[in-house]
Design a protein around this motif. Structure first.
Motif, PDB file in Angstrom:
ATOM      1  N   GLU A 136       0.826  -1.272   0.340  1.00 39.59           N
ATOM      2  CA  GLU A 136       0.177   0.037   0.167  1.00 39.59           C
ATOM      3  C   GLU A 136       1.019   1.146   0.202  1.00 39.59           C
ATOM      4  OE1 GLU A 136      -0.641  -2.915   2.019  1.00 39.59           O
ATOM      5  OE2 GLU A 136      -2.721  -3.355   1.610  1.00 39.59           O
ATOM      6  N   THR A 137       2.108   1.059   1.140  1.00 40.90           N
ATOM      7  CA  THR A 137       3.022   2.402   0.622  1.00 40.90           C
ATOM      8  C   THR A 137       3.685   2.871  -0.191  1.00 40.90           C
ATOM      9  OG1 THR A 137       3.537   1.630   2.971  1.00 40.90           O
ATOM     10  CG2 THR A 137       5.177   3.434   2.403  1.00 40.90           C
ATOM     11  N   GLN A 138       3.457   1.846  -1.169  1.00 39.57           N
ATOM     12  CA  GLN A 138       3.664   2.287  -3.202  1.00 39.57           C
ATOM     13  C   GLN A 138       2.919   3.178  -3.531  1.00 39.57           C
ATOM     14  OE1 GLN A 138       4.325  -0.657  -0.903  1.00 39.57           O
ATOM     15  NE2 GLN A 138       5.877  -2.450  -2.058  1.00 39.57           N
ATOM     16  N   VAL A 139       1.612   2.310  -3.407  1.00 31.26           N
ATOM     17  CA  VAL A 139       0.599   3.455  -3.806  1.00 31.26           C
ATOM     18  C   VAL A 139       0.333   4.774  -3.092  1.00 31.26           C
ATOM     19  CG1 VAL A 139       0.266   2.413  -5.965  1.00 31.26           C
ATOM     20  CG2 VAL A 139      -1.132   2.670  -3.983  1.00 31.26           C
ATOM     21  N   VAL A 140       0.779   5.274  -1.929  1.00 35.76           N
ATOM     22  CA  VAL A 140       0.220   5.992  -0.618  1.00 35.76           C
ATOM     23  C   VAL A 140       0.957   6.935  -1.134  1.00 35.76           C
ATOM     24  CG1 VAL A 140      -0.711   7.028   1.268  1.00 35.76           C
ATOM     25  CG2 VAL A 140      -1.726   4.441   0.081  1.00 35.76           C
ATOM     26  N   LEU A 141       2.304   6.564  -0.466  1.00 39.74           N
ATOM     27  CA  LEU A 141       3.503   7.898  -0.593  1.00 39.74           C
ATOM     28  C   LEU A 141       3.196   8.663  -2.271  1.00 39.74           C
ATOM     29  CD1 LEU A 141       6.028   6.581   1.287  1.00 39.74           C
ATOM     30  CD2 LEU A 141       4.479   7.881   2.177  1.00 39.74           C
TER      31      LEU A 141
END
Ligand SMILES: Nc1ncnc2c1ncn2[C@@H]1O[C@H](COP(=O)(O)OP(=O)(O)O)[C@@H](O)[C@H]1O
Ligand SMILES: [Mg+2]
Length: 425
Positions: A294-299
């Motif tokens: 998820e971090t890869q799309v949120v950041l």
């Protein structure tokens, strides 16, 4: 400022990349990092083990690092934040007491019950016979969960009583080590899953852009559960109204109770949610760290400099941080795995096409890679997270897949249907 990122996955590559995007960051060190952080300008890998808290503290102190950001759950559950803070370091990541919210599903269930947070009805068992007796009268499907950290393998959604019994026996026979000494049996929820990651300083809690993950290895969300095969943000399944409910009914009460228990929680509280067809969010589980992938799309969608957000949490002044700014765009991430994952798989295969993929406009986050003799080679089950930002969801996904088409390694596998729920809606 200089900061340390602890971990070696795609999440940590994304954290290091995002931190380095802002002019306030001079250098990032990564323990132990991967091939992606090794080749990221401004980032340096340090060859220390994740459980070498003493070594990590030493390099952070010697290098005058302003902040330590802890990626994975295991070191948090083992008390890395407690240790590093005692050494005088500023840490983004909860204490061992706070990390129990992920490291013990029974503990998390008790917290949710006390805070009246909506979650599936559950019972906790410490011996197989009682658990199996209880199962006999439960409606199917039923969910059996090993209590502790089991690297995503401790949960069975059982369609038959025999499967449920087998899951209970496997846990108590030690298949998940100490994680299976307790078992949680809970009612099966229906709806769509989504993830809301939120940052907190223990007083204030601020949700990030909601995301959706494809956990299963096979297309159409079939087959074995994995660490995550693809993600996108934002997701239409979390409307602003539902996000308000998540904030009021889930995130705020959780943080308030942690605070009341005098638990020092500064980091990410990640709510894994089931959204019912009526739009009611229910907690499947909490995690105590950034999600991967998820971090890869949120950041990539975050406009506020990341270090400002993380420092505001670590320094307990999140309430005075201006509201987070987000790009009015979508992001999608498609994971390339080694064939055979999540079961056994090969390692060491050289990876080609990384530059060509970047030239298509994608951010290629490395998950399981290593830099060896000047070349990037696969070193894990999930190898890469090919991520793209676009004005629309379709644009983002198209770019991610176009970039993926440039990448090649022996046994490479990726799902071609990431985002199918959004495309249907
Ligand atoms: N109560 C439930 N109802 C339906 N599905 C569930 C339930 N609990 C877990 N699951 C499914 O199992 C997956 C893993 O469960 P989770 O509690 O998130 O454990 P972990 O991530 O630690 O393996 C979830 O992502 C979800 O797909
Ligand atoms: Mg989960």
């Amino acid at each position: 400022m200089k900061a340390l990122v602890v971990g070696n996955g795609g999440r940590e590559h994304a954290l290091a990349w995002k931190l380095l995007e802002s002019p306030g960051i001079e250098e990032i060190m990564c323990v132990p990092g991967n091939g992606g952080t090794a080749t990221l300008p401004g980032c340096r890998n340090l060859g220390l083990a994740l459980d070498d808290f003493e070594g990590i503290a030493r390099v952070a102190l010697v290098n005058n690092l302003s902040l330590v950001v802890v990626g994975p759950e295991q070191p948090l559950a083992d008390g890395i934040a407690d240790y590093l803070s005692q050494q005088g370091l500023l840490v983004f990541g909860p204490t061992q007491a706070g990390a129990q919210i992920e490291a013990s599903k029974a503990w998390a269930k008790a917290l949710m019950a006390e805070a009246q947070i909506p979650t599936a009805a559950a019972r906790v068992f410490t011996d197989a016979a009682a658990a199996i007796a209880y199962l006999q009268a439960q409606p199917l499907p039923i969910v059996v969960k090993a209590d502790g950290l089991a690297a995503g393998k401790g949960v069975t959604v059982a369609q038959t009583r025999a499967a449920a019994v087998a899951a209970v026996e496997a846990a108590f026979e030690g298949q998940f080590g100490a994680a299976g000494h307790q078992v949680v049996i809970e009612a099966c929820l229906t709806g769509q899953e989504a993830s809301v990651l939120a940052v907190t300083d223990g007083d204030t809690i601020v949700p990030l852009m909601p995301a959706q993950d494809h956990k299963q290895i096979g297309e159409g969300d079939t087959g074995a559960n994995t660490g995550g095969m693809g993600t996108y943000a934002p997701t239409p399944v979390i409307t602003p109204e539902i996000l308000d409910k998540v904030q009021e009914q889930i995130l705020e009460p959780a943080i308030a109770l942690l605070k009341q228990r005098e638990i020092d929680y500064r980091g990410v509280l990640y709510a894994g949610l089931m959204i019912s067809p009526e739009g009611e969010p229910t907690v499947i589980e909490f995690n105590c760290r950034f999600g991967d992938p998820e971090t890869q799309v949120v950041l990539p969608l975050l406009e506020t400099p990341l270090e400002e957000v993380l420092l505001a949490c670590a320094e307990k002044r999140l309430a005075s941080l201006p509201p987070l700014r987000w790009r009015a765009a979508s992001a999608a991430c498609v994971v390339a795995a080694a064939g055979g994952y999540p079961d056994s798989y090969q390692k060491g295969m050289p990876i080609a096409g990384l530059d060509a993929a970047a030239a298509k406009g994608a951010l290629v986050f490395h998950a399981g890679t290593q830099l060896k003799g000047g070349h990037i080679a696969a070193s894990g089950g999930r190898v890469l997270g090919v991520t793209a930002v676009g004005e629309t969801f379709d644009n983002a996904l198209e770019t991610a897949y176009a970039a993926m088409a440039e990448i090649e390694f022996d046994t490479m596998y990726y799902r071609r249907d990431i985002g199918f729920r959004v495309r249907q809606s």
